[in-house]
Design a protein around this motif. Sequence first.
Motif, PDB file in Angstrom:
ATOM      1  N   HIS A  64       0.032  -1.660  -8.754  1.00 53.45           N
ATOM      2  CA  HIS A  64      -0.917  -0.598  -9.101  1.00 53.45           C
ATOM      3  C   HIS A  64      -2.165  -0.726  -8.243  1.00 53.45           C
ATOM      4  O   HIS A  64      -2.476  -1.783  -7.761  1.00 53.45           O
ATOM      5  CB  HIS A  64      -1.299  -0.671 -10.575  1.00 53.45           C
ATOM      6  CG  HIS A  64      -0.127  -0.403 -11.500  1.00 53.45           C
ATOM      7  ND1 HIS A  64       0.450   0.845 -11.642  1.00 53.45           N
ATOM      8  CD2 HIS A  64       0.587  -1.234 -12.307  1.00 53.45           C
ATOM      9  CE1 HIS A  64       1.440   0.787 -12.511  1.00 53.45           C
ATOM     10  NE2 HIS A  64       1.552  -0.463 -12.929  1.00 53.45           N
ATOM     11  N   ARG A 104       2.253   1.860  -3.470  1.00 50.99           N
ATOM     12  CA  ARG A 104       1.267   2.450  -4.373  1.00 50.99           C
ATOM     13  C   ARG A 104       1.088   3.937  -4.086  1.00 50.99           C
ATOM     14  O   ARG A 104       1.065   4.769  -5.003  1.00 50.99           O
ATOM     15  CB  ARG A 104      -0.067   1.719  -4.231  1.00 50.99           C
ATOM     16  CG  ARG A 104      -1.134   2.206  -5.189  1.00 50.99           C
ATOM     17  CD  ARG A 104      -2.347   1.303  -5.161  1.00 50.99           C
ATOM     18  NE  ARG A 104      -3.336   1.724  -6.138  1.00 50.99           N
ATOM     19  CZ  ARG A 104      -4.462   1.077  -6.379  1.00 50.99           C
ATOM     20  NH1 ARG A 104      -4.744  -0.036  -5.714  1.00 50.99           N
ATOM     21  NH2 ARG A 104      -5.314   1.517  -7.280  1.00 50.99           N
ATOM     22  N   TRP A 140       0.828  -1.211   0.000  1.00 58.50           N
ATOM     23  CA  TRP A 140       0.000   0.000   0.000  1.00 58.50           C
ATOM     24  C   TRP A 140       0.861   1.260   0.000  1.00 58.50           C
ATOM     25  O   TRP A 140       0.549   2.238  -0.684  1.00 58.50           O
ATOM     26  CB  TRP A 140      -0.931  -0.004   1.207  1.00 58.50           C
ATOM     27  CG  TRP A 140      -2.040  -1.011   1.091  1.00 58.50           C
ATOM     28  CD1 TRP A 140      -2.340  -1.771  -0.006  1.00 58.50           C
ATOM     29  CD2 TRP A 140      -2.985  -1.364   2.102  1.00 58.50           C
ATOM     30  NE1 TRP A 140      -3.418  -2.591   0.262  1.00 58.50           N
ATOM     31  CE2 TRP A 140      -3.835  -2.362   1.546  1.00 58.50           C
ATOM     32  CE3 TRP A 140      -3.197  -0.958   3.413  1.00 58.50           C
ATOM     33  CZ2 TRP A 140      -4.878  -2.935   2.266  1.00 58.50           C
ATOM     34  CZ3 TRP A 140      -4.235  -1.533   4.140  1.00 58.50           C
ATOM     35  CH2 TRP A 140      -5.069  -2.508   3.563  1.00 58.50           C
ATOM     36  N   TRP A 149      -3.652   5.625  -0.043  1.00 61.78           N
ATOM     37  CA  TRP A 149      -3.002   4.319  -0.004  1.00 61.78           C
ATOM     38  C   TRP A 149      -1.804   4.332   0.941  1.00 61.78           C
ATOM     39  O   TRP A 149      -1.569   3.365   1.675  1.00 61.78           O
ATOM     40  CB  TRP A 149      -2.555   3.894  -1.402  1.00 61.78           C
ATOM     41  CG  TRP A 149      -3.666   3.370  -2.251  1.00 61.78           C
ATOM     42  CD1 TRP A 149      -4.258   3.979  -3.312  1.00 61.78           C
ATOM     43  CD2 TRP A 149      -4.340   2.110  -2.093  1.00 61.78           C
ATOM     44  NE1 TRP A 149      -5.258   3.191  -3.829  1.00 61.78           N
ATOM     45  CE2 TRP A 149      -5.327   2.042  -3.107  1.00 61.78           C
ATOM     46  CE3 TRP A 149      -4.211   1.050  -1.205  1.00 61.78           C
ATOM     47  CZ2 TRP A 149      -6.172   0.940  -3.253  1.00 61.78           C
ATOM     48  CZ3 TRP A 149      -5.047  -0.049  -1.346  1.00 61.78           C
ATOM     49  CH2 TRP A 149      -6.012  -0.096  -2.355  1.00 61.78           C
ATOM     50  N   ARG A 189       5.167  -3.065 -11.670  1.00 61.44           N
ATOM     51  CA  ARG A 189       4.954  -2.310 -10.446  1.00 61.44           C
ATOM     52  C   ARG A 189       3.567  -2.588  -9.904  1.00 61.44           C
ATOM     53  O   ARG A 189       2.662  -2.974 -10.628  1.00 61.44           O
ATOM     54  CB  ARG A 189       5.118  -0.801 -10.694  1.00 61.44           C
ATOM     55  CG  ARG A 189       6.550  -0.428 -11.072  1.00 61.44           C
ATOM     56  CD  ARG A 189       6.648   1.072 -11.258  1.00 61.44           C
ATOM     57  NE  ARG A 189       7.996   1.430 -11.634  1.00 61.44           N
ATOM     58  CZ  ARG A 189       8.943   1.755 -10.790  1.00 61.44           C
ATOM     59  NH1 ARG A 189       8.678   1.748  -9.504  1.00 61.44           N
ATOM     60  NH2 ARG A 189      10.148   2.086 -11.203  1.00 61.44           N
ATOM     61  N   ARG A 208       4.159   6.030  -5.257  1.00 62.81           N
ATOM     62  CA  ARG A 208       4.254   6.234  -6.699  1.00 62.81           C
ATOM     63  C   ARG A 208       3.176   7.177  -7.211  1.00 62.81           C
ATOM     64  O   ARG A 208       3.410   7.956  -8.133  1.00 62.81           O
ATOM     65  CB  ARG A 208       4.193   4.887  -7.404  1.00 62.81           C
ATOM     66  CG  ARG A 208       5.500   4.135  -7.244  1.00 62.81           C
ATOM     67  CD  ARG A 208       5.424   2.708  -7.703  1.00 62.81           C
ATOM     68  NE  ARG A 208       6.717   2.069  -7.486  1.00 62.81           N
ATOM     69  CZ  ARG A 208       6.881   0.809  -7.187  1.00 62.81           C
ATOM     70  NH1 ARG A 208       5.838   0.028  -7.061  1.00 62.81           N
ATOM     71  NH2 ARG A 208       8.086   0.309  -7.008  1.00 62.81           N
TER      72      ARG A 208
END
Length: 275
Positions: A275, A26, A23, A42, A273, A29
């Motif tokens: 998502h 995410r 989490w 997140w 990655r 990013r």
Amino acid sequence: MTTLFALLIAATAMVGNTVAALWEARGSRLAKYGRPVWLQPWFLAGLLADVVAWVLTVVALRYLPVFAVQSILAGAIALTTLADHDWNPWNLIRRDRWAVGAVLAGLVVVAASAAPDRPDALPPVATPVLLVSFVVILAAAPFVWRAGRPMLLALLAGLGFGGTALAVRAIHPGPLRWETAGNLLLDPLVYGVVAMGVLGVLAFARALQDGAVGPATAVLSVTEVVVPGLVGIALLGDRIRPGWEGAALAGVLVALGGVVALTRPDPESVRRRVH
């Protein structure tokens, strides 16, 4: 509390750490393209999962040596690496599949080699040595942060979380009681727990923002097993089961070999990655 129950608590904390890492990755990013990381839902959810896992870890550390608890927590490497590849082990190249297996096998042996007890009292030098070490790590943190290299940041995070585990293990050896709880505020190690924990969270968030989840978690996991594990044995009275010394050393070496393999870039593999 039985040893088995303490091991189950540590395993539950490992699952919590895995969820938190995914989490937070995410959220970190998403922060590149919108709101700051501290405002990403997140990431905040990941921090909450971290808190729950940390509470469980504290309980486990009251009954198990540092290197045993940290070894179990390091099992998160398998789940995070799989998540980084859509939860399909066949998306991993063969080298990474073997590397994940090596890390898990090595850390299981390390955990099994732990003697489940704690000393009645700590050596007088334990607290000063830990506090000085924390100051040195915190002083080096800005330089690592400016360098911005994900693996160095993951290493720093591992030292932060490992330092937290050592401080928790060292605080008030023996059962905690309500009548002695107020004395914790007078223990400088309590503030070491906070400082090193914050360092670990910040450094790992930065590592996840700029690097792949699996390799960063691999470096984090083994760092927070090997370094605090050795310190716990040398300084806090943690013990290896009689006759298991060779197995413990072999487990550490195998796990480190797996981490080295996971952190090597592979141009032919597609790094997905979360998502």
